[in-house]
Design an enzyme around this catalytic site. Sequence first.
Site, PDB file in Angstrom:
ATOM      1  N   CYS A  12       1.057  -0.868   0.210  1.00 16.55           N
ATOM      2  CA  CYS A  12       0.399   0.401   0.002  1.00 16.55           C
ATOM      3  C   CYS A  12       1.115   1.370  -0.018  1.00 16.55           C
ATOM      4  O   CYS A  12       2.462   1.829  -0.329  1.00 16.55           O
ATOM      5  CB  CYS A  12      -0.822  -0.281   1.169  1.00 16.55           C
ATOM      6  SG  CYS A  12      -0.355  -0.093   2.694  1.00 16.55           S
ATOM      7  N   ASN A  15       1.971   1.146   4.220  1.00 15.56           N
ATOM      8  CA  ASN A  15       2.711   0.231   5.075  1.00 15.56           C
ATOM      9  C   ASN A  15       1.908   0.047   6.356  1.00 15.56           C
ATOM     10  O   ASN A  15       3.237  -0.166   7.425  1.00 15.56           O
ATOM     11  CB  ASN A  15       4.196  -0.394   4.790  1.00 15.56           C
ATOM     12  CG  ASN A  15       4.380  -1.492   5.173  1.00 15.56           C
ATOM     13  OD1 ASN A  15       5.300  -2.343   5.446  1.00 15.56           O
ATOM     14  ND2 ASN A  15       3.210  -2.028   5.023  1.00 15.56           N
ATOM     15  N   CYS A  17      -1.445   0.774   7.134  1.00 12.96           N
ATOM     16  CA  CYS A  17      -2.782   0.270   7.347  1.00 12.96           C
ATOM     17  C   CYS A  17      -3.095  -0.574   6.683  1.00 12.96           C
ATOM     18  O   CYS A  17      -3.470  -1.424   6.955  1.00 12.96           O
ATOM     19  CB  CYS A  17      -3.572   1.844   7.285  1.00 12.96           C
ATOM     20  SG  CYS A  17      -3.792   3.205   8.353  1.00 12.96           S
ATOM     21  N   ARG A  18      -3.312  -0.371   5.757  1.00 14.19           N
ATOM     22  CA  ARG A  18      -4.230  -1.714   4.480  1.00 14.19           C
ATOM     23  C   ARG A  18      -3.277  -2.875   4.490  1.00 14.19           C
ATOM     24  O   ARG A  18      -3.461  -4.457   4.601  1.00 14.19           O
ATOM     25  CB  ARG A  18      -4.495  -1.270   3.625  1.00 14.19           C
ATOM     26  CG  ARG A  18      -5.261  -0.150   3.502  1.00 14.19           C
ATOM     27  CD  ARG A  18      -5.585   0.433   2.163  1.00 14.19           C
ATOM     28  NE  ARG A  18      -4.614   1.746   1.941  1.00 14.19           N
ATOM     29  CZ  ARG A  18      -3.996   2.255   0.250  1.00 14.19           C
ATOM     30  NH1 ARG A  18      -5.244   2.104  -0.113  1.00 14.19           N
ATOM     31  NH2 ARG A  18      -3.523   3.373   0.632  1.00 14.19           N
ATOM     32  N   SER A  19      -1.855  -2.530   4.183  1.00 12.16           N
ATOM     33  CA  SER A  19      -1.510  -3.778   3.734  1.00 12.16           C
ATOM     34  C   SER A  19      -0.799  -4.822   4.836  1.00 12.16           C
ATOM     35  O   SER A  19      -0.676  -5.891   4.500  1.00 12.16           O
ATOM     36  CB  SER A  19       0.394  -3.526   3.041  1.00 12.16           C
ATOM     37  OG  SER A  19       0.762  -3.063   3.316  1.00 12.16           O
ATOM     38  N   ASP A 130      -8.413   3.734   0.757  1.00 11.43           N
ATOM     39  CA  ASP A 130      -7.350   4.081   2.307  1.00 11.43           C
ATOM     40  C   ASP A 130      -8.431   4.193   3.305  1.00 11.43           C
ATOM     41  O   ASP A 130      -8.657   5.501   3.300  1.00 11.43           O
ATOM     42  CB  ASP A 130      -6.949   5.365   1.780  1.00 11.43           C
ATOM     43  CG  ASP A 130      -5.727   5.574   3.024  1.00 11.43           C
ATOM     44  OD1 ASP A 130      -6.139   5.534   3.528  1.00 11.43           O
ATOM     45  OD2 ASP A 130      -4.352   6.472   1.972  1.00 11.43           O
TER      46      ASP A 130
HETATM   47  P1  4NP Z   1      -2.065   2.854   4.238  1.00 11.97           P
HETATM   48  O1  4NP Z   1      -2.577   4.354   4.871  1.00 11.97           O
HETATM   49  O2  4NP Z   1      -1.240   2.899   2.974  1.00 11.97           O
HETATM   50  O3  4NP Z   1      -3.396   1.749   4.761  1.00 11.97           O
HETATM   51  O4  4NP Z   1      -1.121   2.617   5.069  1.00 11.97           O
HETATM   52  C1  4NP Z   1      -1.926   5.419   4.986  1.00 11.97           C
HETATM   53  C2  4NP Z   1      -1.084   5.596   6.066  1.00 11.97           C
HETATM   54  C3  4NP Z   1      -0.513   6.599   6.379  1.00 11.97           C
HETATM   55  C4  4NP Z   1      -0.959   7.907   4.942  1.00 11.97           C
HETATM   56  C5  4NP Z   1      -1.286   7.887   4.047  1.00 11.97           C
HETATM   57  C6  4NP Z   1      -2.186   6.555   3.876  1.00 11.97           C
HETATM   58  N1  4NP Z   1       0.261   9.029   5.353  1.00 11.97           N
HETATM   59  O5  4NP Z   1      -0.901  10.304   4.520  1.00 11.97           O
HETATM   60  O6  4NP Z   1       1.258   9.256   6.276  1.00 11.97           O
END
Ligand code: 4NP
Length: 159
Positions: A12, A15, A17-19, A130
């Site tokens: 993702c 790294n 939340c989703r992955s 997201d």
């Molecule tokens: P992820 O979510 O891609 O599912 O881990 C996010 C985590 C952090 C951010 C964006 C999406 N950020 O902008 O810091």
Amino acid sequence: MDDHKIKVLFVCLGNICRSPMAEGVFKKIVTEEGLDDKIYCDSAGTSDFHIGADPDERMCRTATSYSVNLLHKARQFAKSDFDRFDYIIAMDNSNLNNILSLAENKEKHADKVLLMREFDPQGRGEDVPDPYFGGQKGFDEVYHILERSTRNFLNHINS
Ligand code: 4NP
């Protein structure tokens, strides 16, 4: 990393939340199906925003509520992952494009990069949304999407 195993990398943006959730849910299903000696998985982010961080607290709480363990430290996707993994599974189309832009050998590497929701019977080809800037509902939704998609993906690679 055991060479005889099928190797899967979930990717993702951050790294956190989703992955990591995809990795945790997939690992749980792999263990339940008795396939730990056949399948290895990991996760990574396309960005360097959270390198070394634990998964997001909200995602950890969500995972715990569904009896999923998130044991991961964020790392950034690296070009060497193209050779290390058999499947690279992007959470959304932006991640997919970012991964493909790093592929030096498109012919060899592009085929192993797939979108997670290609395997979701309820939303084929859509993005895993997201959840980072939203509320708890988004985290639960991500869990349910990933539970369906990773289960279906396992059937795909195991058939
Ligand atoms: P992820 O979510 O891609 O599912 O881990 C996010 C985590 C952090 C951010 C964006 C999406 N950020 O902008 O810091």
